[in-house]
Write a protein that holds these residues in place. Structure first.
Motif, PDB file in Angstrom:
ATOM      1  N   PHE A  78     -23.652  -0.292 -10.584  1.00  0.00           N
ATOM      2  CA  PHE A  78     -23.225  -1.691 -10.714  1.00  0.00           C
ATOM      3  C   PHE A  78     -23.186  -2.412  -9.375  1.00  0.00           C
ATOM      4  O   PHE A  78     -22.906  -3.596  -9.321  1.00  0.00           O
ATOM      5  CB  PHE A  78     -21.836  -1.764 -11.369  1.00  0.00           C
ATOM      6  CG  PHE A  78     -21.782  -1.082 -12.715  1.00  0.00           C
ATOM      7  CD1 PHE A  78     -22.319  -1.703 -13.829  1.00  0.00           C
ATOM      8  CD2 PHE A  78     -21.219   0.176 -12.851  1.00  0.00           C
ATOM      9  CE1 PHE A  78     -22.282  -1.084 -15.067  1.00  0.00           C
ATOM     10  CE2 PHE A  78     -21.177   0.801 -14.078  1.00  0.00           C
ATOM     11  CZ  PHE A  78     -21.705   0.177 -15.197  1.00  0.00           C
ATOM     12  N   ARG A  79     -23.432  -1.681  -8.284  1.00  0.00           N
ATOM     13  CA  ARG A  79     -23.179  -2.271  -6.968  1.00  0.00           C
ATOM     14  C   ARG A  79     -24.075  -3.482  -6.707  1.00  0.00           C
ATOM     15  O   ARG A  79     -23.625  -4.488  -6.188  1.00  0.00           O
ATOM     16  CB  ARG A  79     -23.353  -1.222  -5.874  1.00  0.00           C
ATOM     17  CG  ARG A  79     -22.872  -1.732  -4.533  1.00  0.00           C
ATOM     18  CD  ARG A  79     -22.588  -0.633  -3.568  1.00  0.00           C
ATOM     19  NE  ARG A  79     -23.803   0.072  -3.208  1.00  0.00           N
ATOM     20  CZ  ARG A  79     -23.816   1.105  -2.359  1.00  0.00           C
ATOM     21  NH1 ARG A  79     -22.703   1.525  -1.812  1.00  0.00           N
ATOM     22  NH2 ARG A  79     -24.937   1.705  -2.076  1.00  0.00           N
ATOM     23  N   ARG A  80     -25.358  -3.361  -7.059  1.00  0.00           N
ATOM     24  CA  ARG A  80     -26.256  -4.484  -6.814  1.00  0.00           C
ATOM     25  C   ARG A  80     -25.800  -5.711  -7.593  1.00  0.00           C
ATOM     26  O   ARG A  80     -25.758  -6.823  -7.057  1.00  0.00           O
ATOM     27  CB  ARG A  80     -27.681  -4.127  -7.218  1.00  0.00           C
ATOM     28  CG  ARG A  80     -28.620  -5.301  -7.081  1.00  0.00           C
ATOM     29  CD  ARG A  80     -29.996  -4.992  -7.599  1.00  0.00           C
ATOM     30  NE  ARG A  80     -30.665  -4.011  -6.764  1.00  0.00           N
ATOM     31  CZ  ARG A  80     -31.841  -3.459  -7.088  1.00  0.00           C
ATOM     32  NH1 ARG A  80     -32.421  -3.781  -8.227  1.00  0.00           N
ATOM     33  NH2 ARG A  80     -32.388  -2.578  -6.296  1.00  0.00           N
ATOM     34  N   ALA A  81     -25.447  -5.513  -8.850  1.00  0.00           N
ATOM     35  CA  ALA A  81     -25.012  -6.650  -9.675  1.00  0.00           C
ATOM     36  C   ALA A  81     -23.764  -7.290  -9.085  1.00  0.00           C
ATOM     37  O   ALA A  81     -23.669  -8.523  -8.995  1.00  0.00           O
ATOM     38  CB  ALA A  81     -24.753  -6.179 -11.102  1.00  0.00           C
ATOM     39  N   VAL A  82     -22.814  -6.457  -8.663  1.00  0.00           N
ATOM     40  CA  VAL A  82     -21.572  -7.006  -8.083  1.00  0.00           C
ATOM     41  C   VAL A  82     -21.893  -7.830  -6.842  1.00  0.00           C
ATOM     42  O   VAL A  82     -21.388  -8.952  -6.656  1.00  0.00           O
ATOM     43  CB  VAL A  82     -20.576  -5.864  -7.766  1.00  0.00           C
ATOM     44  CG1 VAL A  82     -19.401  -6.389  -6.963  1.00  0.00           C
ATOM     45  CG2 VAL A  82     -20.090  -5.209  -9.060  1.00  0.00           C
ATOM     46  N   GLY A  83     -22.789  -7.294  -6.003  1.00  0.00           N
ATOM     47  CA  GLY A  83     -23.161  -8.014  -4.784  1.00  0.00           C
ATOM     48  C   GLY A  83     -23.845  -9.335  -5.089  1.00  0.00           C
ATOM     49  O   GLY A  83     -23.540 -10.374  -4.488  1.00  0.00           O
ATOM     50  N   LEU A  84     -24.768  -9.308  -6.043  1.00  0.00           N
ATOM     51  CA  LEU A  84     -25.508 -10.539  -6.367  1.00  0.00           C
ATOM     52  C   LEU A  84     -24.601 -11.575  -7.023  1.00  0.00           C
ATOM     53  O   LEU A  84     -24.730 -12.780  -6.786  1.00  0.00           O
ATOM     54  CB  LEU A  84     -26.704 -10.220  -7.276  1.00  0.00           C
ATOM     55  CG  LEU A  84     -27.901  -9.609  -6.547  1.00  0.00           C
ATOM     56  CD1 LEU A  84     -28.959  -9.135  -7.541  1.00  0.00           C
ATOM     57  CD2 LEU A  84     -28.519 -10.613  -5.570  1.00  0.00           C
ATOM     58  N   ILE A  85     -23.667 -11.106  -7.841  1.00  0.00           N
ATOM     59  CA  ILE A  85     -22.753 -12.059  -8.483  1.00  0.00           C
ATOM     60  C   ILE A  85     -21.806 -12.638  -7.427  1.00  0.00           C
ATOM     61  O   ILE A  85     -21.487 -13.829  -7.453  1.00  0.00           O
ATOM     62  CB  ILE A  85     -21.992 -11.383  -9.649  1.00  0.00           C
ATOM     63  CG1 ILE A  85     -22.988 -10.976 -10.740  1.00  0.00           C
ATOM     64  CG2 ILE A  85     -20.957 -12.331 -10.237  1.00  0.00           C
ATOM     65  CD1 ILE A  85     -22.415 -10.027 -11.776  1.00  0.00           C
ATOM     66  N   ALA A  86     -21.403 -11.804  -6.461  1.00  0.00           N
ATOM     67  CA  ALA A  86     -20.594 -12.333  -5.350  1.00  0.00           C
ATOM     68  C   ALA A  86     -21.368 -13.433  -4.639  1.00  0.00           C
ATOM     69  O   ALA A  86     -20.827 -14.499  -4.319  1.00  0.00           O
ATOM     70  CB  ALA A  86     -20.243 -11.206  -4.376  1.00  0.00           C
ATOM     71  N   PHE A  87     -22.663 -13.187  -4.416  1.00  0.00           N
ATOM     72  CA  PHE A  87     -23.496 -14.188  -3.754  1.00  0.00           C
ATOM     73  C   PHE A  87     -23.564 -15.478  -4.579  1.00  0.00           C
ATOM     74  O   PHE A  87     -23.464 -16.588  -4.041  1.00  0.00           O
ATOM     75  CB  PHE A  87     -24.901 -13.627  -3.510  1.00  0.00           C
ATOM     76  CG  PHE A  87     -25.821 -14.586  -2.802  1.00  0.00           C
ATOM     77  CD1 PHE A  87     -25.611 -14.912  -1.466  1.00  0.00           C
ATOM     78  CD2 PHE A  87     -26.883 -15.183  -3.470  1.00  0.00           C
ATOM     79  CE1 PHE A  87     -26.452 -15.808  -0.808  1.00  0.00           C
ATOM     80  CE2 PHE A  87     -27.715 -16.081  -2.815  1.00  0.00           C
ATOM     81  CZ  PHE A  87     -27.504 -16.390  -1.482  1.00  0.00           C
ATOM     82  N   LEU A  88     -23.696 -15.314  -5.908  1.00  0.00           N
ATOM     83  CA  LEU A  88     -23.714 -16.492  -6.786  1.00  0.00           C
ATOM     84  C   LEU A  88     -22.449 -17.329  -6.581  1.00  0.00           C
ATOM     85  O   LEU A  88     -22.502 -18.558  -6.456  1.00  0.00           O
ATOM     86  CB  LEU A  88     -23.818 -16.046  -8.247  1.00  0.00           C
ATOM     87  CG  LEU A  88     -23.554 -17.126  -9.306  1.00  0.00           C
ATOM     88  CD1 LEU A  88     -24.704 -18.118  -9.364  1.00  0.00           C
ATOM     89  CD2 LEU A  88     -23.325 -16.518 -10.685  1.00  0.00           C
ATOM     90  N   TYR A  89     -21.297 -16.667  -6.493  1.00  0.00           N
ATOM     91  CA  TYR A  89     -20.048 -17.406  -6.340  1.00  0.00           C
ATOM     92  C   TYR A  89     -19.903 -18.021  -4.951  1.00  0.00           C
ATOM     93  O   TYR A  89     -19.313 -19.088  -4.795  1.00  0.00           O
ATOM     94  CB  TYR A  89     -18.847 -16.533  -6.745  1.00  0.00           C
ATOM     95  CG  TYR A  89     -18.688 -16.580  -8.254  1.00  0.00           C
ATOM     96  CD1 TYR A  89     -17.877 -17.543  -8.837  1.00  0.00           C
ATOM     97  CD2 TYR A  89     -19.438 -15.757  -9.082  1.00  0.00           C
ATOM     98  CE1 TYR A  89     -17.783 -17.656 -10.215  1.00  0.00           C
ATOM     99  CE2 TYR A  89     -19.354 -15.852 -10.455  1.00  0.00           C
ATOM    100  CZ  TYR A  89     -18.527 -16.810 -11.020  1.00  0.00           C
ATOM    101  OH  TYR A  89     -18.456 -16.942 -12.376  1.00  0.00           O
ATOM    102  N   VAL A  90     -20.479 -17.352  -3.952  1.00  0.00           N
ATOM    103  CA  VAL A  90     -20.496 -17.956  -2.617  1.00  0.00           C
ATOM    104  C   VAL A  90     -21.328 -19.238  -2.650  1.00  0.00           C
ATOM    105  O   VAL A  90     -20.925 -20.278  -2.106  1.00  0.00           O
ATOM    106  CB  VAL A  90     -21.052 -16.958  -1.582  1.00  0.00           C
ATOM    107  CG1 VAL A  90     -21.356 -17.666  -0.260  1.00  0.00           C
ATOM    108  CG2 VAL A  90     -20.058 -15.828  -1.341  1.00  0.00           C
ATOM    109  N   VAL A  91     -22.473 -19.183  -3.326  1.00  0.00           N
ATOM    110  CA  VAL A  91     -23.338 -20.365  -3.411  1.00  0.00           C
ATOM    111  C   VAL A  91     -22.622 -21.495  -4.154  1.00  0.00           C
ATOM    112  O   VAL A  91     -22.653 -22.659  -3.736  1.00  0.00           O
ATOM    113  CB  VAL A  91     -24.683 -20.011  -4.105  1.00  0.00           C
ATOM    114  CG1 VAL A  91     -25.476 -21.266  -4.418  1.00  0.00           C
ATOM    115  CG2 VAL A  91     -25.495 -19.071  -3.215  1.00  0.00           C
ATOM    116  N   LEU A  92     -21.936 -21.155  -5.249  1.00  0.00           N
ATOM    117  CA  LEU A  92     -21.210 -22.188  -6.004  1.00  0.00           C
ATOM    118  C   LEU A  92     -20.079 -22.793  -5.157  1.00  0.00           C
ATOM    119  O   LEU A  92     -19.873 -24.008  -5.154  1.00  0.00           O
ATOM    120  CB  LEU A  92     -20.648 -21.592  -7.298  1.00  0.00           C
ATOM    121  CG  LEU A  92     -21.691 -21.191  -8.350  1.00  0.00           C
ATOM    122  CD1 LEU A  92     -21.013 -20.489  -9.527  1.00  0.00           C
ATOM    123  CD2 LEU A  92     -22.475 -22.397  -8.848  1.00  0.00           C
TER     124      LEU A  92
END
Lengths: 211, 269
Positions: A78-92
């Motif tokens: 799940f690590r990649r997904a967690v990282g990418l979703i964190a990035f999504l929230y940083v962008v938002l």
């Protein structure tokens, strides 16, 4: 063993579920903001909620390695997904700041240059960019060992993010310091020397995340 | 000019100011004694006992002592003042205060000749103020004004909003309101007023002297180190509220600019 049971249960959880659920908090917050649920100053509230979620996701990502090493719970899938979703929230978080909060392109640039907490936050975002761009199987294959070295930038990202939060608050406040403390503790766990032949939960701790 | 009423009583409610709603004024507050979140004061301030309440007036006054809130209210003339409130965090509101001029209260105690500054102190009751348990600031919260600022007719002690008793989260039972300065100068739930000769310490200035000056006049040309003060957001505009320019002295320049004649306001921020 409890860890084995948890691992067995986790194996049945598909990774795409994380991606599917990822936008739900953002949509919920936007809905709250539009309908008065975030109070009388929804812009600041939305900006802060999104930033805090991003930080929580970054911390969740940092937990994955120690959880495996010290508790035998394997969340590497799940690590990649967690990282990418964190990035999504940083962008938002960044978009709300740009579009709804500052509203002025000239001032955005001035703020980045002039205000240390924004400079620090922007630094964290820029460090995240190569990580997000290389979070796919092709990049992992193409970069080989360099991929792992590149992704150690994560440590820089979380430190800058924690600092950004501490600096953004007025006064000496407890909440951002708790976040910073958690991050420092999770990073410190990585300095615990490894004992030979003592790996629990199977496999070397430095296996690459895939899928 | 939002405050620019030509002639007559310039400080009486300029027509074009439309007050924020009761909900906006009473649910979005900075009152760190009840927590650092904007909704913490509305959630926690009910714990504060505001009756009985006494204000100690001391220092360089003819009649020092503990003044009961009811006794003060019997002697003061209440009036409504619709003022803009500009927070140092770059948001703003319009609040229909009820209150009396601080000058009248100071007259009650009789200010002596040598007094140059007025120091204020907020109640400090750990049992009733959960925010005091965290070391955000050195408690109690203290503020100060130069005497001429304190006796200026725009400076009031507010005891009500929209004609109702002021809610605890807004500084019950009485608080200072200095409309041309950033909101944190308008100290809440006042228990002590001291007339002094030296410039008194103020909480935010003590915490970060480079960010919060003693004067803290609203000034769009002097940025806070962490954000611009050129614009502000009116509370109540929702998710797409535009930023609007912040006027010098929060729009009260006509009335107060003369207090600072010849002063470098970038240096004395």
């Amino acid at each position: 063993m409890l860890a084995d049971r948890i691992n067995g249960w986790l194996r049945r959880l598909p990774v795409w579920m994380l991606y599917a659920l990822a936008p739900v908090p953002a949509i919920w917050l936007l809905w709250l903001g539009l309908t008065g649920g975030l109070g009388v100053e929804p812009i600041e509230a939305l900006e802060h909620e999104l930033g805090e979620l991003a930080l929580q996701l970054l911390i969740a990502g940092l937990c994955i390695t120690p959880l495996r090493r010290f508790a035998g719970v394997n969340l590497l899938r799940f690590r990649r997904a967690v990282g990418l979703i964190a990035f999504l929230y940083v962008v938002l978080h960044l978009l709300v700041w740009l579009v709804l909060d500052v509203q002025d392109l000239g001032r955005i640039w001035a703020d980045i240059l002039k205000r240390p907490y924004i400079t620090v936050g922007m630094g964290a975002f820029l460090l995240m960019l190569p990580l997000a761009l290389t979070s796919n199987n092709r990049a992992v294959r193409a970069l080989g060992r360099r991929w792992q070295r590149l992704h150690r930038l994560t440590y820089g990202v979380v430190l800058l993010a924690a600092l950004h939060f501490v600096m953004a608050r007025k006064g000496f406040q407890v909440e951002p310091l708790l976040y910073a403390g958690a991050i420092l503790a999770l990073l410190a766990l990585r300095l615990v020397p490894r004992r030979r032949n003592a790996a629990r939960g199977g496999g070397p701790a430095r296996a690459t995340a895939r899928g | 000019g939002l405050a620019g009423a030509a002639g007559g009583r310039a400080w009486a409610a300029p027509e074009e100011l439309e007050p924020n709603t009761w909900e906006e004024i009473t649910t979005y507050n900075n009152f760190y004694e009840f927590g650092t979140g904007k909704d913490d004061p509305a959630d926690n301030a009910h714990m504060l006992t505001t009756s009985p309440w006494t204000v100690t007036i001391d220092g360089m006054v003819d009649r020092p002592g503990d003044y009961a809130f009811e006794d003060i209210m019997k002697k003061m003339t209440l009036e409504e003042r619709i003022y803009r409130l500009r927070c140092v965090e770059a948001w703003s509101m319009v609040v229909p205060w009820t209150g009396f001029e601080l000058a009248d209260l100071l007259d009650l105690a009789g200010v002596q000749g040598g007094a140059k500054y007025v120091a204020f102190e907020t109640a400090m009751r750990p049992d009733e103020m959960p925010g005091l348990s965290s070391p955000v600031l050195d408690w109690p919260y203290v503020e100060g004004l130069r005497l001429d600022e304190a006796v200026h007719p725009l400076t009031i002690m507010a005891t009500g909003i929209y004609g109702r008793d002021i809610p605890n989260q807004n500084g019950a039972p009485l608080r200072l309101v200095v409309p041309w300065k950033y909101g944190f100068k308008s100290i809440k739930s006042v228990v002590r007023i001291s007339l002094v000769e030296e410039q008194p310490p103020t909480s935010w200035n003590r915490y970060a002297p480079n960010e919060y000056g003693f004067y803290s006049n609203v000034n769009p040309q002097v940025d806070h180190p962490r954000w611009s003060q050129a614009t502000e957001r009116r509370i109540g505009g929702g998710l797409f509220a535009p930023r609007v320019p912040t006027p010098m002295f929060n729009g009260y320049g006509e009335e107060v600019a003369s207090l600072y004649a010849g002063m470098d306001l970038a240096e004395n921020f």
